[in-house]
Design an enzyme around this catalytic site. Structure first.
Site, short mmCIF file in Angstrom:
data_model
loop_
_atom_site.label_atom_id
_atom_site.label_comp_id
_atom_site.label_asym_id
_atom_site.label_seq_id
_atom_site.Cartn_x
_atom_site.Cartn_y
_atom_site.Cartn_z
N LYS A 22 0.84 -1.21 0.00
CA LYS A 22 0.00 0.00 0.00
C LYS A 22 0.86 1.25 0.00
O LYS A 22 0.64 2.16 -0.79
CB LYS A 22 -0.91 -0.01 1.24
N ASN A 23 1.83 1.30 0.91
CA ASN A 23 2.58 2.55 1.09
C ASN A 23 3.64 2.77 0.01
O ASN A 23 4.29 3.81 0.00
CB ASN A 23 3.20 2.61 2.50
N ARG A 93 -4.66 10.47 4.49
CA ARG A 93 -3.60 11.48 4.58
C ARG A 93 -2.63 11.42 3.40
O ARG A 93 -2.03 12.42 3.03
CB ARG A 93 -2.81 11.25 5.86
N CYS A 117 -5.28 13.13 13.08
CA CYS A 117 -5.83 11.82 12.70
C CYS A 117 -5.75 10.91 13.92
O CYS A 117 -5.21 11.31 14.95
CB CYS A 117 -5.07 11.24 11.51
N ARG A 122 0.45 14.54 13.18
CA ARG A 122 0.94 14.37 11.82
C ARG A 122 0.91 15.64 10.96
O ARG A 122 0.18 15.70 9.96
CB ARG A 122 0.19 13.24 11.13
N PRO A 123 1.68 16.64 11.31
CA PRO A 123 1.72 17.86 10.49
C PRO A 123 2.45 17.63 9.15
O PRO A 123 3.04 16.58 8.94
CB PRO A 123 2.49 18.84 11.36
N ASP A 125 4.57 20.24 7.95
CA ASP A 125 5.48 21.39 7.87
C ASP A 125 6.77 21.07 7.10
O ASP A 125 7.32 21.93 6.42
CB ASP A 125 5.83 21.89 9.27
N GLN A 126 7.23 19.83 7.16
CA GLN A 126 8.47 19.49 6.47
C GLN A 126 8.28 19.42 4.95
O GLN A 126 9.19 19.74 4.18
CB GLN A 126 9.04 18.15 6.98
N ASP A 305 4.45 0.80 12.13
CA ASP A 305 3.31 0.09 11.54
C ASP A 305 3.24 -1.38 11.97
O ASP A 305 2.29 -2.07 11.63
CB ASP A 305 3.36 0.17 10.01
N ILE A 327 7.35 7.33 17.18
CA ILE A 327 7.02 8.04 15.93
C ILE A 327 5.71 8.84 16.06
O ILE A 327 5.65 9.99 15.67
CB ILE A 327 6.92 7.06 14.74
N ARG A 397 -8.75 -0.70 4.38
CA ARG A 397 -7.86 0.32 3.81
C ARG A 397 -6.49 -0.26 3.49
O ARG A 397 -5.79 0.26 2.62
CB ARG A 397 -7.66 1.46 4.80
N1 EPU Z 1 6.05 14.87 10.86
C1 EPU Z 1 6.18 16.21 11.12
N2 EPU Z 1 6.17 17.09 10.07
C2 EPU Z 1 6.02 16.69 8.79
C3 EPU Z 1 5.89 15.31 8.52
C4 EPU Z 1 5.91 14.42 9.58
O1 EPU Z 1 6.29 16.63 12.29
O2 EPU Z 1 6.01 17.54 7.89
C5 EPU Z 1 6.08 13.90 11.98
C6 EPU Z 1 4.80 13.11 12.14
O3 EPU Z 1 3.87 13.81 12.92
C7 EPU Z 1 5.28 11.85 12.80
C8 EPU Z 1 6.67 11.65 12.20
O4 EPU Z 1 7.03 12.92 11.66
O5 EPU Z 1 5.41 12.05 14.18
C9 EPU Z 1 6.78 10.62 11.10
O6 EPU Z 1 5.73 10.79 10.16
P1 EPU Z 1 5.87 10.46 8.61
O7 EPU Z 1 5.75 11.73 7.86
O8 EPU Z 1 7.07 9.63 8.37
O9 EPU Z 1 4.58 9.60 8.37
P2 EPU Z 1 3.74 9.57 7.03
O10 EPU Z 1 4.68 9.79 5.90
O11 EPU Z 1 2.56 10.46 7.16
C10 EPU Z 1 4.03 7.04 6.47
C11 EPU Z 1 3.11 5.88 6.28
C12 EPU Z 1 2.50 5.49 7.62
C13 EPU Z 1 3.62 5.13 8.58
C14 EPU Z 1 4.60 6.31 8.70
C15 EPU Z 1 5.83 6.03 9.54
C16 EPU Z 1 2.37 6.17 4.01
C17 EPU Z 1 1.27 6.50 3.08
N3 EPU Z 1 2.09 6.23 5.31
O12 EPU Z 1 3.22 8.10 7.00
O13 EPU Z 1 1.68 4.34 7.40
O14 EPU Z 1 3.12 4.84 9.86
O15 EPU Z 1 5.07 6.70 7.38
O16 EPU Z 1 6.53 4.93 9.05
O17 EPU Z 1 3.45 5.85 3.59
C18 EPU Z 1 -0.11 2.84 7.79
O18 EPU Z 1 0.17 2.28 6.72
O19 EPU Z 1 -0.91 2.34 8.63
C19 EPU Z 1 0.53 4.12 8.12
C20 EPU Z 1 0.02 4.94 9.05
#
Ligand code: EPU
Length: 417
Positions: A22-23, A93, A117, A122-123, A125-126, A305, A327, A397
């Site tokens: 999926k991811n 998201r 969520c 999960r912001p 900003d990056q 995950d 995380i 999902r």
């Molecule tokens: N974060 C920030 N700012 C940002 C982006 C992230 O503060 O701009 C923080 C988040 O709040 C979190 C941490 O950084 O605390 C890591 O978040 P990340 O951005 O890596 O998560 P994601 O990219 O939104 C993906 C997967 C998630 C998985 C996470 C961590 C996809 C579509 N989703 O999410 O998958 O848990 O990486 O490995 O790739 C799932 O499949 O159930 C799922 C939630």
């Protein structure tokens, strides 16, 4: 609302095939926005999130065609409406992954801010910081990010923290930027390597995917390509954890064992016998598991995950386990539901202290997010009697053909409408 009824307490035995990830599929589908030519994908999992992403791309004007199950052809000849509305971003998201490609291809995008969520804040900003470094102007209006850039230009970006979709968004944006982009402190997840492979097949110039420094040399245009989505390492880990908890023996085919080191180590520590071939994994478990401590971390650390699924295993293990989530700040919702099945779990800050009990008992429980639901399924398979899991749309999902796959292992699982 659909529910899943599990009659637990039987060991599992059999063989199942692993689906595409999926991811990996979700960002790769967004990569189709980067070219007017056709992106042909194979091993696309049949999941609600993939359907949601297809719908989002279609409303932007992308033609989507599924010539056979698991295949998907996406053609973004023209992007009519570079927008991801709140209704979609709120339910998934990963919709935010259209931001980078849209900016690169159209010079503009309007993408709703995801908001909170179930698993935490999960912001984004990056994502914003990186795109701004590449010359984009981004402002928030009525809950939407409105982004503009005549042409993105290469930049050196140091991420404040490791973000998977953030790295993916910037990598995709950089493929069409003017000059070279360097992403430092990049996420190293295998799904990023898979996305880079697809982008490279489309003509992108990317080095370092899978390490924490990714270099992307922008090109004037990308073309069509064919790509096979990598195996889902979290689905793989979930079935392994299920058999390690319930006992029995399983062979998983079409898998990518080399993406699962941290999970396999923990399952071995719990007492499972595991053997790994090129693209298959066998696991055998006799008796009660031993408690395993774990701490989630970005790849190659233990995946957040997989935290809920291993926590479910710890509930019936011999001994006490400390499970620390680093995380996401709110990813222990399953603990309360697992307690309804008789688990002994105390949450202290970002650590769950799990005291293994000899057996769980079936009960009615509620799924709260995708991986939390998977942990309830595992607990239900172990528990004596019937477990009824409500709100299983969360499972749909992310797990393709869940009942059929568990059924193939001899589990007694049925969907109730
Ligand atoms: N974060 C920030 N700012 C940002 C982006 C992230 O503060 O701009 C923080 C988040 O709040 C979190 C941490 O950084 O605390 C890591 O978040 P990340 O951005 O890596 O998560 P994601 O990219 O939104 C993906 C997967 C998630 C998985 C996470 C961590 C996809 C579509 N989703 O999410 O998958 O848990 O990486 O490995 O790739 C799932 O499949 O159930 C799922 C939630």
């Amino acid at each position: 609302m659909e529910k899943l009824l599990i009659r637990g307490g039987v060991p599992l035995e059999g063989e199942i095939g692993i689906s595409g990830a999926k991811n990996a599929a979700l960002p790769i589908m967004c990569a189709a926005l980067l070219t007017p030519e056709t992106l042909r994908l194979a091993k696309v999992p049949r999941l609600m999130d993939v359907r949601t992403m297809t719908g989002l791309l279609e409303r932007m004007g992308v033609a989507a065609h599924a010539p056979e199950p698991g295949a998907l052809e996406l053609t973004a000849a023209r992007i009519a409406d570079p927008r991801a509305p709140y209704e979609l971003v709120r339910t998934m998201r990963a919709s935010v992954l259209v931001l980078g490609p849209l900016l690169a291809r159209c010079g503009e995008a309007r993408v709703a801010l995801p908001g909170g969520c179930a698993i935490g804040l999960r912001p984004v900003d990056q994502h914003v910081k990186g795109l701004e470094a590449m010359g984009a102007e981004i402002r928030v209006e009525h809950g939407d990010m409105i982004a503009r850039a005549e042409r993105l230009r290469g930049a050196r970006i140091v991420m404040d923290l490791v973000t998977v979709t953030g790295t993916e968004n910037l990598m995709m944006a950089a493929t069409l930027a003017d000059g070279t982009t360097v992403i430092e402190n990049a996420a190293r997840e295998p799904e990023i390597v898979d996305l880079a492979a697809c982008l490279s097949a489309m003509g992108a110039r990317i080095r370092g995917a899978g390490t924490d420094v990714i270099r992307v040399e922008g090109v004037a245009a990308l073309g069509g390509a064919a790509h096979r989505v990598m195996p889902d390492r979290i689905e793989t880990g979930t079935y392994l954890a299920a058999v390690a908890a319930a006992g029995g023996r399983v062979r998983l085919t079409e898998a990518a064992p080399d993406t699962l080191d941290a999970t396999l180590d923990k399952l071995r520590e719990a007492g499972a016998r595991i053997s790994v071939q090129q693209d298959s994994i066998e696991l055998e478990m006799n008796g009660r598991p031993h408690a395993v401590d774990l701490r989630t971390a970005p790849y190659p650390g233990f995946a957040t995950d997989m935290q809920a699924q291993l926590l479910a295993l710890d509930t019936i293990a011999q001994g006490t386990a400390m499970v620390t989530e680093t995380i996401f700040e709110n990813r222990f919702m399953h603990a309360l539901e697992l307690q309804r099945l008789g688990a002994d779990i105390a949450i202290e800050g970002n650590t769950a202290v799990v005291r293994g009990v000899e057996r769980l008992q079936g009960a009615a429980v509620m799924a709260t997010d995708l991986r939390a639901s998977a942990s309830l399924v595992i607990a239900g398979l172990v528990a004596q009697g019937e477990t009824l899991i409500d709100r299983i749309y969360h499972l749909d999902r992310g797990y393709e053909a869940l009942e059929a796959k568990l059924g193939a292992l001899g589990a007694r699982v049925e969907r109730r409408r």
